[in-house]
Write an enzyme that holds these catalytic residues in place. Structure first.
Site, short mmCIF file in Angstrom:
data_model
loop_
_atom_site.label_atom_id
_atom_site.label_comp_id
_atom_site.label_asym_id
_atom_site.label_seq_id
_atom_site.Cartn_x
_atom_site.Cartn_y
_atom_site.Cartn_z
N LYS A 237 28.91 -0.92 -39.41
CA LYS A 237 27.87 -2.16 -38.94
C LYS A 237 26.42 -1.43 -39.29
O LYS A 237 25.92 -0.46 -38.66
CB LYS A 237 27.83 -2.37 -37.66
CG LYS A 237 26.79 -3.62 -37.13
CD LYS A 237 26.49 -3.62 -35.61
CE LYS A 237 25.08 -2.99 -35.44
NZ LYS A 237 23.93 -3.63 -36.03
N GLU A 311 24.90 11.03 -33.00
CA GLU A 311 23.82 11.61 -33.37
C GLU A 311 22.50 10.93 -33.09
O GLU A 311 22.38 9.77 -33.39
CB GLU A 311 23.94 11.65 -35.03
CG GLU A 311 23.15 12.72 -35.59
CD GLU A 311 21.70 12.21 -35.83
OE1 GLU A 311 20.86 12.38 -35.02
OE2 GLU A 311 21.31 11.80 -36.92
N CYS A 345 15.06 11.52 -36.80
CA CYS A 345 15.41 11.79 -35.49
C CYS A 345 14.95 13.41 -35.42
O CYS A 345 14.81 13.84 -34.28
CB CYS A 345 16.85 11.59 -35.49
SG CYS A 345 17.80 12.12 -36.88
N GLU A 442 10.30 10.20 -27.54
CA GLU A 442 10.39 10.20 -29.10
C GLU A 442 9.75 9.04 -29.55
O GLU A 442 10.11 8.01 -29.19
CB GLU A 442 11.83 9.77 -29.38
CG GLU A 442 12.19 9.95 -30.98
CD GLU A 442 13.71 9.74 -31.19
OE1 GLU A 442 14.18 8.73 -30.74
OE2 GLU A 442 14.21 10.41 -32.29
P1 NDP Z 1 19.41 1.37 -31.74
O1 NDP Z 1 19.77 2.73 -31.32
O2 NDP Z 1 19.07 0.34 -31.05
O3 NDP Z 1 19.97 1.06 -33.37
C1 NDP Z 1 20.70 1.90 -33.74
C2 NDP Z 1 22.01 1.17 -34.30
O4 NDP Z 1 22.75 0.85 -33.13
C3 NDP Z 1 21.60 -0.13 -34.89
O5 NDP Z 1 22.64 -0.61 -36.03
C4 NDP Z 1 21.82 -1.29 -33.83
O6 NDP Z 1 22.03 -2.61 -34.28
C5 NDP Z 1 22.99 -0.77 -33.03
N1 NDP Z 1 23.06 -1.05 -31.59
C6 NDP Z 1 22.07 -1.48 -30.98
N2 NDP Z 1 22.54 -1.75 -29.42
C7 NDP Z 1 23.83 -1.65 -29.66
C8 NDP Z 1 24.80 -1.54 -28.71
N3 NDP Z 1 24.59 -1.92 -27.67
N4 NDP Z 1 26.06 -1.13 -28.83
C9 NDP Z 1 26.28 -0.72 -30.46
N5 NDP Z 1 25.42 -0.65 -31.27
C10 NDP Z 1 24.10 -0.95 -30.87
O7 NDP Z 1 17.73 1.90 -32.21
P2 NDP Z 1 16.58 0.84 -32.26
O8 NDP Z 1 16.60 0.11 -33.55
O9 NDP Z 1 16.37 0.06 -31.16
O10 NDP Z 1 15.41 2.01 -31.92
C11 NDP Z 1 14.84 2.30 -30.89
C12 NDP Z 1 14.49 3.69 -30.77
O11 NDP Z 1 15.50 4.69 -31.10
C13 NDP Z 1 13.63 4.24 -32.13
O12 NDP Z 1 12.24 3.86 -31.63
C14 NDP Z 1 13.77 5.88 -31.80
O13 NDP Z 1 13.40 6.65 -30.92
C15 NDP Z 1 15.32 5.63 -31.77
N6 NDP Z 1 16.07 5.85 -33.02
C16 NDP Z 1 16.50 6.97 -33.18
C17 NDP Z 1 17.45 7.08 -34.36
C18 NDP Z 1 17.92 8.36 -34.74
O14 NDP Z 1 18.30 8.43 -36.14
N7 NDP Z 1 18.40 9.32 -33.92
C19 NDP Z 1 17.52 6.11 -35.35
C20 NDP Z 1 16.91 4.68 -34.99
C21 NDP Z 1 16.23 4.61 -33.71
P3 NDP Z 1 20.74 -3.59 -34.38
O15 NDP Z 1 19.86 -2.93 -35.35
O16 NDP Z 1 21.39 -4.80 -34.83
O17 NDP Z 1 20.08 -3.64 -33.12
#
Ligand code: NDP
Length: 534
Positions: A237, A311, A345, A442
């Protein structure tokens, strides 16, 4: 990882643009104005521009062509080797964050679609992929790697359009590294007995993989390549703001003649991600994203026998000692925090500077920031592109406001931002205390917090004073000091005299709230096998 290009010429035109926000310490005469005055003093008359005239130093636009990508108006889900509509016909729109224009309509998976995708993956694992000898799996992975290279320009442009990252990064980092991961794991597919000597490595089965929006294609490669090499099949996904490169990858799977169902791609909202990871037909879960969602996923799979790799977020310390080569360190600091708009990240978002060199280092950093070009991600000269989404821009804006409100001093270089799209100026905070939100949370944006230390012990204490533990950096002339620091830093990856370097052979992952498990290298392969005695 390439560094951002340097405009070290005096009188950079970017520094002269209007509407600049002034830093509190820039005084009545702004830094760009001072630098222009300095360059004017140095201008030789032979330039022919008259006394005190500096050569204009504007970059002409160098846009990459959009024509290399044929965007479809509508993208379906990729299940069982075919493009299909969502079971309820639902869709969502993917938007270009640099222009706010819609790029394409994408099918939005439902629970029933996830069931279909997991069933297709299970069938493929039992009937085709899981029974293929490793050397045959390797051929497919090599083929995918080659196709990614052949279509690299198309992938790079699409990645920049959908996610906002500068084309020079998607072109020189994301796409080549994604291909490199397929090359690397293709090499392991027929050598599992050497990766795990004396043991028999069996695939786990069906892997559910959820990836974020900051490196969509690269995270896909980090996850799919080792899973397939070990004989697993996958349901992936992508993030809702960046589904398009994963859907283009579906086209690569078809082109490579990958057996149907080996790779399934199901864009959809977060809830669908939860449906996927808790699905009883899934044997392994791999997630990259926020710590908050990572915790939900950990709760969702608790009590099952699914393998789990998380991660998550980070708040890395980039530590600069007084004996470090300062100019080199400045480039590493800039690459550490402004690469990919800081939406990384492992970004070096906390700069820990030895107190005696804080003045000169911050001065050099400010000079360097004035040369960073913010703007159109498709322009080959752009260093900092668009923030991935409106929500992310709001989050960055809110945290930067909190930094100012809590008493830190903000510096933003002079630069015009495009009228449309989600853009944020490279930002530097000095006078930051450990208790400030900008030092703890973050931000996931182009925002650097500068803190100081006096002794190595204090540096370690401050670097480890975070719930995260993904990465860190150390800058010093002394090898022995590097080794001593590395041993005491609680971070999965520590870079020495460099930052943000990645290689498929090297494991990557975190401690504490940055997650667990490793991706990359043989460790990354381990996460996708069950080891049995011979
Ligand atoms: P999320 O953790 O929400 O998104 C990452 C992935 O998880 C997306 O594919 C998202 O889908 C999916 N997801 C969201 N909710 C769920 C759930 N309940 N169960 C399973 N999968 C889920 O990150 P955000 O986009 O909301 O970003 C928020 C913050 O997270 C950022 O500001 C940053 O600080 C951090 N972040 C960290 C990352 C890293 O690489 N460590 C990467 C991205 C964000 P969908 O996009 O459809 O919501």
């Amino acid at each position: 990882m390439p560094r951002m290009s340097t405009d070290t010429r005096p009188g950079s035109a970017r520094g002269r643009e209007a509407g600049n926000e002034r830093s509190p310490e820039s005084g009545p005469e702004s830094r760009p104005a001072r630098s222009l005055a300095r360059s004017a003093e140095r201008a030789p008359t032979s330039w022919g521009l008259g006394d005190g005239q500096a050569i204009p130093w504007d970059y002409a636009p160098a846009p990459e062509s959009r024509d290399v990508v044929t965007l479809k108006e509508r993208y379906g889900l990729f299940i069982g080797g075919r493009e299909v509509e969502a079971s309820d016909g639902g869709t969502f729109v993917s938007v270009n964050p640099a222009t706010e224009e819609p790029l394409a309509v994408v099918a939005r998976a439902t629970g029933a679609d996830i069931d279909r995708a997991v069933a297709a993956a299970r069938r493929a694992q039992r009937r085709s992929w899981g029974t293929l000898p490793g050397r045959e799996r390797a051929k497919y992975l090599f083929r995918i790697a080659r196709l990614l290279q052949e279509r690299s320009r198309e992938f790079a442009v699409l990645e920049s359009m959908d996610g906002g990252k500068p084309i020079k990064e998607s072109r020189d980092v994301d796409v080549p590294l994604a291909a490199a991961h397929f090359w690397y794991y293709a090499g392991w597919a027929d050598k599992l007995e050497y990766a795990f000597p004396g043991r028999v490595a069996k695939p786990l089965g069906v892997a559910a993989q959820i990836i974020p929006w900051n490196f969509p294609l690269l995270m896909l490669a980090w996850k799919i390549a080792p899973a397939l090499a070990a004989g697993n099949t996958v349901v992936l996904k992508p993030a809702s703001t960046t589904p398009l490169s994963a859907l283009l990858f579906a086209d690569v799977c078809r082109q490579a003649d990958l057996p149907p169902g080996v790779v399934n791609i199901v864009p959809g909202p977060g809830e669908i991600g939860m449906h996927l990871v808790t699905h009883p037909g899934v044997d392994k879960v791999a997630f990259t994203g926020s710590t908050e969602v990572g915790k939900k996923i950990a709760r969702g799979v608790a009590g099952s026998d699914k393998g789990l790799t998380l991660e998550l977020g980070g708040k890395a310390a980039n530590i600069v000692f007084d004996d470090a080569p300062l100019d080199q360190a400045v480039e590493g600091i800039v690459n550490g925090i402004y690469f990919n708009q800081g939406e990384v990240c492992c970004a070096g978002s906390r700069l820990l500077v030895q107190e005696s060199i804080q003045g000169p280092l911050v001065e050099k950093l400010k000079d360097r920031l004035a040369t960073i070009r913010v703007g159109d991600p498709l322009d080959k000269n752009t260093d900092v592109g668009a923030i991935n989404s409106k929500q992310q821009l709001e989050k960055i804006t809110e945290l930067v406001a909190a930094g100012t409100a809590e008493g830190a001093e903000i510096y933003q270089p002079a630069c015009d931002l495009p009228d449309r799209g989600y853009f944020f100026r490279p930002t530097l905070f000095t006078g930051v205390a450990q208790s400030h939100r900008i030092a703890r949370e973050e931000i996931f944006g182009p925002v650097l917090s500068v803190l100081t230390f006096r002794t190595p012990e204090e540096a370690i204490e401050k670097a480890n004073n975070t719930p995260y533990g993904l990465s860190a950096g150390v800058w010093t002339d002394k090898g022995s000091r590097i080794l001593s620091m590395v041993r005491r830093l609680k971070a999965g990856v520590v870079w020495a005299n460099t930052f943000n370097r990645f290689d498929p052979t090297s494991p990557f992952g975190g401690y504490k709230e940055s997650g667990f498990g490793r991706e990359g290298g043989m460790h990354g392969l381990h996460a996708y096998v069950r080891l049995e005695d011979r």
